[in-house]
Design an enzyme around this catalytic site. Structure first.
Site, PDB file in Angstrom:
ATOM      1  N   LYS A  97      14.772 -36.827 -43.369  1.00  0.00           N
ATOM      2  CA  LYS A  97      14.937 -36.315 -44.312  1.00  0.00           C
ATOM      3  C   LYS A  97      14.884 -36.495 -45.725  1.00  0.00           C
ATOM      4  O   LYS A  97      14.297 -36.126 -46.443  1.00  0.00           O
ATOM      5  CB  LYS A  97      16.507 -35.607 -44.394  1.00  0.00           C
ATOM      6  CG  LYS A  97      16.807 -34.562 -45.094  1.00  0.00           C
ATOM      7  CD  LYS A  97      15.782 -33.186 -45.167  1.00  0.00           C
ATOM      8  CE  LYS A  97      16.336 -31.888 -44.635  1.00  0.00           C
ATOM      9  NZ  LYS A  97      17.271 -31.940 -46.627  1.00  0.00           N
TER      10      LYS A  97
ATOM     11  N   GLU B 183       7.807 -33.364 -49.721  1.00  0.00           N
ATOM     12  CA  GLU B 183       8.230 -31.867 -50.646  1.00  0.00           C
ATOM     13  C   GLU B 183       7.846 -32.055 -51.777  1.00  0.00           C
ATOM     14  O   GLU B 183       7.218 -31.121 -52.108  1.00  0.00           O
ATOM     15  CB  GLU B 183       9.654 -31.491 -49.782  1.00  0.00           C
ATOM     16  CG  GLU B 183      10.243 -30.465 -49.996  1.00  0.00           C
ATOM     17  CD  GLU B 183      11.437 -30.083 -49.937  1.00  0.00           C
ATOM     18  OE1 GLU B 183      12.280 -29.854 -48.654  1.00  0.00           O
ATOM     19  OE2 GLU B 183      12.188 -29.574 -51.030  1.00  0.00           O
TER      20      GLU B 183
END
Lengths: 325, 325, 325, 325
Positions: free
Chosen positions: B189, B196
């Site tokens: 993550k 991102e």
């Protein structure tokens, strides 16, 4: 409508096919007679020369040039400019520098010929998905060509509509826009490709961390043996980083997670470079886009002169002898 | 299955709702009694304290902690560790540093309590789209929890399947994976969020070029007045840069193309920072991810000390007096 | 020798003074009559117009133009081109783009006028230290002008000679070189300034870390209250990072360690931009030089559109509302 | 004063020599007996073991450890900690992480032993030029050690004094400072090295542009055949980019302008990495320093996994097959 297509490579050939499916009359030409014959077998008309192509098209003619940017496109448009007549249209669907579009349009306008630049995204998947098109053109000429753009574009498809969108027309939602006057289409496409470089590099760096972790472990003993195939796949579902490029990554990794058949010497195109030039010209900070371009430049040499100069300085102050790779 | 959820903020509240839709028995707790009451009105059980939550759950218990990373999560897990018993499970669904996961799991293992880290992506859209989950856990515990992951994840949906994918299980295609042992979920993550940052910065820079072009013109007279709303929209269809983030950009620009309600002082989170640390630790070059993080740092001050030192040097050698903004 | 100087600003005025000290005959002109009068009082001849300047110089004439790059230089050289005759020489000592040099030289060659580009480094310190000069010129013209370069350059000074240097001439050691044909002088100076941007940014970032440390402390309790004045000073002695820019930093910090009189909105010049363009044109990766330029662009706005778009995306997926500065 | 030196490599050996020249009594130890014998021949006392070294030094003892950072230093200090007594001093002159200094000092303080961290710059040139030293220590211990720092530092030398400097002491002008409490010395040295990376990369990129220009020409016909040896030399005189690193570049290029004996696989050290970590920890944007570090990481592999993933994406959307290097 009737349209001539010049250049039957990977992009041009698929554009012919998609136009044929849309019931347009297509007259196709390429220096390579076999490419012409192949598309003739699929229903296109075939021309043996640019002269023949121009002679066979009804007036006002429309000719879409789909060739590599630079000399091939430049020379073809020069020849077409000599052959065509007032009110005819030349479309450059390739990756031309937008200032060259403006220059060409000014030249062709002397004869009353219209010039249109179409930034075309979609690559080898365009036949299936449709092409995303950004068009620079006079307004009346853009409208004249719309039947072609309607056929080539993806259309609404299954993509969820943007809430709150309140725009005078729905062309963008069908996959093409009139970006502005001549040059604007390629300008927008140029920035599109600049962004593409940045997105690609961001994914590439992230997967490089995941892979290193898996293969080499870490001091401190935290070692994860990560499944990159599944990670790319799971991020396609509900995550913030889902994208079409990620779909392609999942596809590539599913085929060969080591990627051994790829050299890693990554080519760059004019559009990546021009994006940086445009940003510099306008004083816009684009550190990520520039860094992504430079990562490609760097990948094209085993070692740069800059690397060796770093080694030389380290030797100069510290006596460090770098270990050969 | 029966599950306790601690933390009923934006993420936790929606996780409760999605679990209720999936017919799980949910016992919810938050320091804020109103948040508990609100979800009780939607069908969840409500607990008045961590003690009450633990007392009410059937053994072996499962408690999902969905709190801000750092002290709130750390302290809650410490309290739960004291209350729970052997074979119970604590899930940290927040954004914890993966080395903290490993440390906590070692501590809890002394009492036979299992610890699971779930990297959860999807944000405020997760209720509707489902959550993409990357799980670090012992294999048997992962399997015990699968009914929960199946409910929370997006499932196959309408996403085209990856050609050539030949994997032993289809969990990734349903939106969750067993990334590896404890810590692996948050590690994956973390890299996801690092990517991102890079993706967001690439889009932001590209639109900044398009906007400047539109508003300020260029020397040489090439001035395009570009419609950013339509450009974001058209790129959603068939282009190489289509993505979920681009969908959000189209949504934001459709609402206000000037973005005047946003300050532009962009916060960063632990995960963006840890990604850079992890890359530095492993010797992986991540220039784009780091640059994207630094762009956020930079946005958080009007001018840095570094900027002023540049001005001072320019004054020092050239007598340049910078014009105040 | 006899030489005309056009442009009596900070650079041009000091060049006149240094030439006078070297016993050259200097005829000075500036649009601002007061600047002419001031230098006349120091021993220079003064001209009231370009025409008067040209009329008063002995043939073959030498005119050094020291004006801001762009229109002021361009227009002055055009006027001089009309006034001068075959075998006269125009020197552009400013910061002109090297491709403009090549174009101008071709134009002037029609009349037999020689054009010389001199990249000049040294800033406001040049009067005292001498100027470092990189000259693009025909070989015979370079030699004709050498008495001027000898006077303006620093000479050997106290700088230790480079061991192992075995070069055919010692001009570089005296502070000027014949870099190559017209354009080469400004090309080398352009890269010089590109490097300068990178060096400045490296120092600025480092001092920003030192300052933050001092002022804001760190989680974990390591807080050093560092004396930046002494750090800059000590690095001047025996360290790997000693440099003339560091001397200027020590000077600036000794005057005001907070640098509060500097805005931090840092201007950039053409040469920084052209360096990036040249690197992109040649496919050379220059991530540090580009990043340094973009840091200046960024400093020129309080927040960019890119920043606001990042905020908008964060709001879009996470509901994050950025705190106003 | 009397001092023990442990570690007689390139740095440690020269420190012994410079101390001997300063009439200090030096007792030298290294695992390598030949190194001890060599320095004994130059006037140092030689010890056969750490135990012997400690036994032979007068109390309160001073031992300077000059070993590679990490395990060699850590283990040696542990052994010395066991051998030494209250009020003795251990100096770590190597490149230790500043948080390790703080930890060690706390441990040694249990026994009343003082710990000092000295960031030492100067490399192989230190014997001749003197060392620039940044010292972290209790104030009283710093003063006790000053005779050593006075000998090792460069002193005023011929460097022009900073105008306007008005500092309570002149140590910085003599080449050493008391940076702060334990850890501060290595913290300042760490940032020094971070800056060093950025400076080196800036020069390297600039010379890469100059070289490419010379060797490969440009589209448009502007081709300069630049003399890099002379360019480096001329910039040493009066230019804004003059520095000690530039002196080293001039030296390296004078020896071999092609730099063919250097591999270009550039090593990095802990300090470059920790600088980035420290900046990330404090939220300071350091894009140039980070990019310089990543350029070194990149130079250490022929191609990264990231490069190959870029190739795979390009193949995925465009059918591009990258040409093998």
């Amino acid at each position: 409508m009737q349209i001539g297509i010049v250049g039957l490579g990977r992009m041009g050939g698929n554009i012919v096919r998609r136009l044929l499916r849309g019931k347009h009359g297509v007259l196709a030409y390429d220096r390579n007679a076999e490419a012409v014959a192949a598309l003739a077998a699929e229903g296109a008309g075939g021309a043996q020369s640019l002269e023949a192509l121009v002679a066979a098209l009804p007036q006002p003619r429309v000719v879409w040039v789909m060739l590599p940017a630079g000399a091939p496109t430049e020379e073809t448009i020069a020849v077409l400019g000599a052959l065509l007549a007032a009110d005819d249209v030349i479309i450059d669907g390739g990756n031309t520098f937008y200032k060259d579009d403006v220059r060409r349009a000014e030249g062709l306008a002397q004869k009353g010929i219209h010039y249109v630049d179409v930034g075309t995204s979609g690559g080898v998947w365009g036949l299936e998905r449709g092409y995303c098109m950004m068009v620079g053109a006079e307004a009346a000429i853009f409208e004249r060509l719309e039947p072609v753009f309607q056929t080539l574009s993806p259309g609404y498809g299954a993509i969820e509509r943007t809430r709150g969108r309140n725009a005078p027309d729905d062309r963008a939602e069908r996959g093409y826009i009139h970006a502005g006057p001549v040059g604007a289409g390629h300008f927008v496409k140029m920035v599109h490709n600049g962004i593409e470089y940045g997105l690609m590099q961001a994914y590439a760096e992230g997967f490089d961390i995941l892979r290193t972790k898996a293969k080499e472990g870490l001091p401190g003993g935290h070692r994860f043996d990560l499944n990159l195939v599944d990670i790319a796949e799971v991020w396609r579902r509900g995550s913030v980083v889902s994208s079409w490029l990620l779909d392609l990554i999942a596809l590539a990794l599913a085929g060969d997670v080591k990627l051994d058949r790829f050299s890693g010497a990554v080519a760059d195109s004019g559009e990546g470079r021009w994006t940086i030039d445009a940003a510099v010209e306008q004083g816009v900070p684009v550190p990520v886009l520039a860094t992504a371009l430079f990562a490609r430049f760097r990948s094209q040499s085993q070692h740069t002169y800059a690397d060796r100069l770093l080694s030389a300085m380290r030797f100069g102050f510290g006596g460090h002898v770098e270990i050969p790779q």
